[in-house]
Design an enzyme around this catalytic site. Structure first.
Site, PDB file in Angstrom:
ATOM      1  N   GLU A   4      36.429  31.441  21.436  1.00 21.27           N
ATOM      2  CA  GLU A   4      37.248  31.405  20.230  1.00 21.27           C
ATOM      3  C   GLU A   4      36.895  32.546  19.281  1.00 21.27           C
ATOM      4  OE1 GLU A   4      39.765  29.656  19.924  1.00 21.27           O
ATOM      5  OE2 GLU A   4      39.535  27.808  21.087  1.00 21.27           O
ATOM      6  N   ARG A  10      39.711  35.553  18.473  1.00 21.36           N
ATOM      7  CA  ARG A  10      40.246  35.516  17.113  1.00 21.36           C
ATOM      8  C   ARG A  10      39.589  36.550  16.209  1.00 21.36           C
ATOM      9  NH1 ARG A  10      42.187  29.381  15.948  1.00 21.36           N
ATOM     10  NH2 ARG A  10      41.837  28.507  18.012  1.00 21.36           N
ATOM     11  N   ASP A  45      44.474  28.345  31.534  1.00 18.59           N
ATOM     12  CA  ASP A  45      45.617  29.214  31.276  1.00 18.59           C
ATOM     13  C   ASP A  45      45.317  30.711  31.240  1.00 18.59           C
ATOM     14  OD1 ASP A  45      44.106  28.792  28.995  1.00 18.59           O
ATOM     15  OD2 ASP A  45      45.786  28.287  27.690  1.00 18.59           O
ATOM     16  N   GLU A  76      53.027  29.704  22.284  1.00 21.14           N
ATOM     17  CA  GLU A  76      53.243  30.160  23.662  1.00 21.14           C
ATOM     18  C   GLU A  76      54.721  30.352  24.011  1.00 21.14           C
ATOM     19  OE1 GLU A  76      49.284  28.772  23.150  1.00 21.14           O
ATOM     20  OE2 GLU A  76      51.152  27.636  22.876  1.00 21.14           O
ATOM     21  N   THR A 112      45.022  37.129  24.045  1.00 19.95           N
ATOM     22  CA  THR A 112      45.547  35.767  24.079  1.00 19.95           C
ATOM     23  C   THR A 112      45.681  35.158  22.695  1.00 19.95           C
ATOM     24  OG1 THR A 112      45.400  33.724  25.390  1.00 19.95           O
ATOM     25  CG2 THR A 112      43.389  34.476  24.272  1.00 19.95           C
TER      26      THR A 112
END
Length: 680
Positions: free
Chosen positions: A246, A250, A402, A573, A660
């Site tokens: 994360e 980010r 994913d 998404e 992502t």
């Protein structure tokens, strides 16, 4: 437009008594009739009253007909993108044109005989072999292009207006965060306070920064840049445990993207003009601040790799102590998606710092995964960092699986895989292609009764059956398939250059079918927003009932929404895939779908005092709020919507990959391999 009547000689010999010369007998007759009428109607009060009514009736007809001619239909107003609920936008229709048409003095008819077109010049311009039919066809095509240009200008205004609406939504979201949660990771918009759920690094600030740069929202760029310059280093030194994945996607990704977009790589030979609303405010603070913070963070995250006995990193790091440890649940396993979704960011950090250690540690993970056994390119969702092996048998493209598949493709693209210098990452494209083949063979299903295409799961591995469960997270796949097939080019250009194979076309077709399914997951609910998870009815399950879908929805029988899965987290998404598919296909329906989703966010998630909230239940119009605005709403959802409605030359997919978390990083077409071998 009214149809044009055919030309006849009657148009030349125009019969209008007002202008026609009369004989003496006709003149006397007209005088007697006129005087008689005057005596009949004008000699009494009743006659005058009747004459007054007659004039009033004629006046009413004139006004009604003028208004009908001047007033466009509401349907046409909608097509033009006007807000018919806003009287200020259509006042000119109700007042200006209506009254203008009524009071405008009519002109006498001017009639001219139609002349035959002069073809002499046209014939001279054409080749000897051209027929008149071909010449007219060419001129007709030019006329259609001119009409199309007019429509294009109108559409540009419409989409610019809608894009501005997204900017206003971003400002509203940021305004709530700044007012009630500045410095916290996330805003709780209903409670009007902040929360630290991602390690306390001000994640919303960094996630939102490059979105503000792309949109040209100067105030947010200055606020975020100033906070990063003055506060972020202290957070690194004071805060404890963070999740490596994360924090990388980010915070590290956001810092690196801000560094690039603000001109930090002005001397980088692979750099390109990104096409956004760049101006001097993007350089406040100095771009080197972003790079310094990124490098500091990268050094702290390296402990996840150096502490692990295998190439698979530990999942958590204590930033202030620069130490790492495995997860405290799932037997200490790392998620496959988390371990394999660090490469874009860390490789780029090596590129801009000249230190290969970051990129090498991240790429070693993929090199290692290349050697592990798979099921037709598909992998379980857990990795054991102590053994370096896959753990368990659950295979899915939702949570924990994913972005493994996403980064196989994007890392290949980032390091020039689509060009001649990308041989060192060819294995990633091979792994991606094998995985896509496995998805088609083992995970694709069709719903009953309307045959929506979905991506299911193998909870018991290759030996078990396909579960018709699909996370909203899986909707990333439509965009990845389109990107993998086109390499970032438009379909039209790729076809002209002969770059699309039969497999590429099949992948693109599957991408479009999945995008349709993902949109219908929104369209089936009462709010127009997607739940977190759906199930699809199969031919074996022919039960009746809507099960969460709104009455009358086209696919209400196909889609099942269980009570525990009906929440919406403002996820990106689907709009991400709509963005990529619009860039590749130029099909306007993807923009329209995106607008419909945006309108639903505005209607049901907006909090009056600032910010937007996730929802507890999208299947009811009351839609109770969960009281949390995820950082990715500003970092991804609104960014992709803004880009979907905007100019396709901004951040072109042939020159940028989005990590992502939707942070754009440049594609390096030359000497990418050298990044991991030696420092500059």
């Amino acid at each position: 437009m009214a149809s044009v009547l055919p030309f006849t000689r009657d148009d030349v010999v125009y019969d209008n008594a007002k202008f026609k010369r009369r004989s003496p007998l006709q003149a006397v007759k007209r005088t007697l009739l006129t005087r008689g009428l005057s005596r009949l109607c004008g000699s009494s009060g009743l006659g005058k009253l009747l004459a007054l009514f007659l004039l009033a009736g004629l006046g009413y007809l004139a006004i009604a007909n003028s208004g009908a001619a001047a007033r466009p239909s509401l349907k046409r107003l909608r097509l033009q993108g006007l807000d018919i609920s806003n009287s200020s936008q259509i006042g000119w229709v109700r007042e200006g044109r209506l009254l203008g048409t009524f009071w405008r003095k009519p002109k006498p008819p001017s009639v001219q005989a139609r002349r035959a077109p002069n073809l002499s010049n046209v014939v001279k311009q054409g080749s000897e072999n051209e027929t008149f039919q071909e010449i007219f066809a060419d001129h007709s095509a030019q006329a259609q292009r001119s009409a199309g240009q007019s429509r294009t200008n109108s559409e540009s205004i419409l989409w610019e207006t809608r894009q501005n609406a997204v900017v206003e939504a971003f400002k509203h979201a940021w305004g709530g965060y700044k007012s009630y949660a500045m410095g916290f990771d996330e805003l709780l918009p209903v409670s009007r306070r902040g929360t630290d759920s991602l390690g306390g690094l001000g994640a919303t600030i960094i996630d939102a920064l490059d979105t503000a740069m792309i949109m040209g929202v100067e105030e947010v760029v200055k606020d975020a840049g100033s906070w990063i310059e003055k506060e972020l280093l202290d957070r690194f030194n004071e805060k404890g445990q963070v999740n490596v994945f994360e924090t990388t996607i980010r915070v590290l990704g956001g810092l690196l993207s801000a560094y690039h977009l603000s001109g930090g790589e002005s001397n980088f030979t692979g750099g390109v003009e990104w096409g956004g609303k760049a101006s001097s405010h993007l350089k406040v603070p100095d771009p080197r601040i972003y790079l310094e913070r990124a490098r500091d963070l990268g050094d702290r995250l390296m402990s996840a790799f150096t502490s692990s006995p295998s190439p698979v990193p530990f999942s958590d790091v204590i930033l202030k102590d620069r130490v790492a440890h495995p997860a405290k649940f799932d037997g200490g396993a790392s998620s496959t998606s988390e371990a394999a979704t660090l490469q874009l960011e860390l490789w780029y950090l090596s590129k801009v710092t000249g230190d290969p250690k970051y990129g090498k540690a991240a790429m070693d993970v993929l090199e290692h995964l290349k050697t592990l056994p798979k099921v037709e390119g598909l992998v379980p969702i857990f990795l054991n960092p102590h053994t370096g092996q896959f753990q368990g048998s659950n295979i899915r493209l939702g949570s924990r699986g994913d972005s493994y598949y996403e980064y196989l493709l994007k890392v290949w693209l980032q390091q020039g895989g689509a060009g001649s210098d990308g041989l060192h990452v060819r294995y990633l494209r091979t792994m991606y292609d094998e995985a896509v083949a496995g998805i088609k063979n083992r995970l694709i299903g069709k719903s009953y009764p309307n045959e929506l295409v979905y991506v299911g799961e193998l909870p018991n591995g290759a030996s078990g059956g396909l579960s018709p469960k699909m996370d909203h997270l899986v909707c990333f796949l439509a965009g990845s398939l389109a990107l993998g097939a086109s390499r970032g080019l438009t379909k039209e250009v790729a076809l002209k250059q002969g770059l699309l194979t039969e497999k590429d076309l099949q992948d693109l077709n599957l991408a479009e079918e999945l995008a349709r399914t993902c949109f219908e997951i929104y369209n089936v609910t009462a709010t127009g927003l997607a739940p977190e998870i759906v199930y699809f009815r199969t031919p074996e399950d022919k039960s009746e009932g809507n099960d969460g879908g709104k009455a009358g929805a086209a696919y209400a029988r196909d889609i099942v929404i269980k009570p525990a899965d009906r929440h919406n987290l403002l996820r990106p998404e689907t709009v991400e895939s709509l963005f990529v598919l619009y860039r590749v296909t130029q099909d306007p329906k993807y923009r329209e779908w995106g607008w419909k989703i945006f309108e639903a966010f505005e209607s049901f998630t907006k909090v009056r005092t600032g910010g937007y909230s996730s929802l507890n239940d999208v299947t009811v119009l009351s839609a109770p709020k969960r009281d949390k605005m995820e950082t990715f709403f500003l970092g991804e959802t609104l960014k992709y919507l803004y880009l979907l409605f905007g100019d396709i030359t901004v951040l072109p997919l042939t020159k940028y990959v989005f990590n992502t978390e939707a942070h754009p990083l440049p594609i390096v077409w030359q000497d990418a391999e050298r990044t991991l071998k030696s420092s500059r």
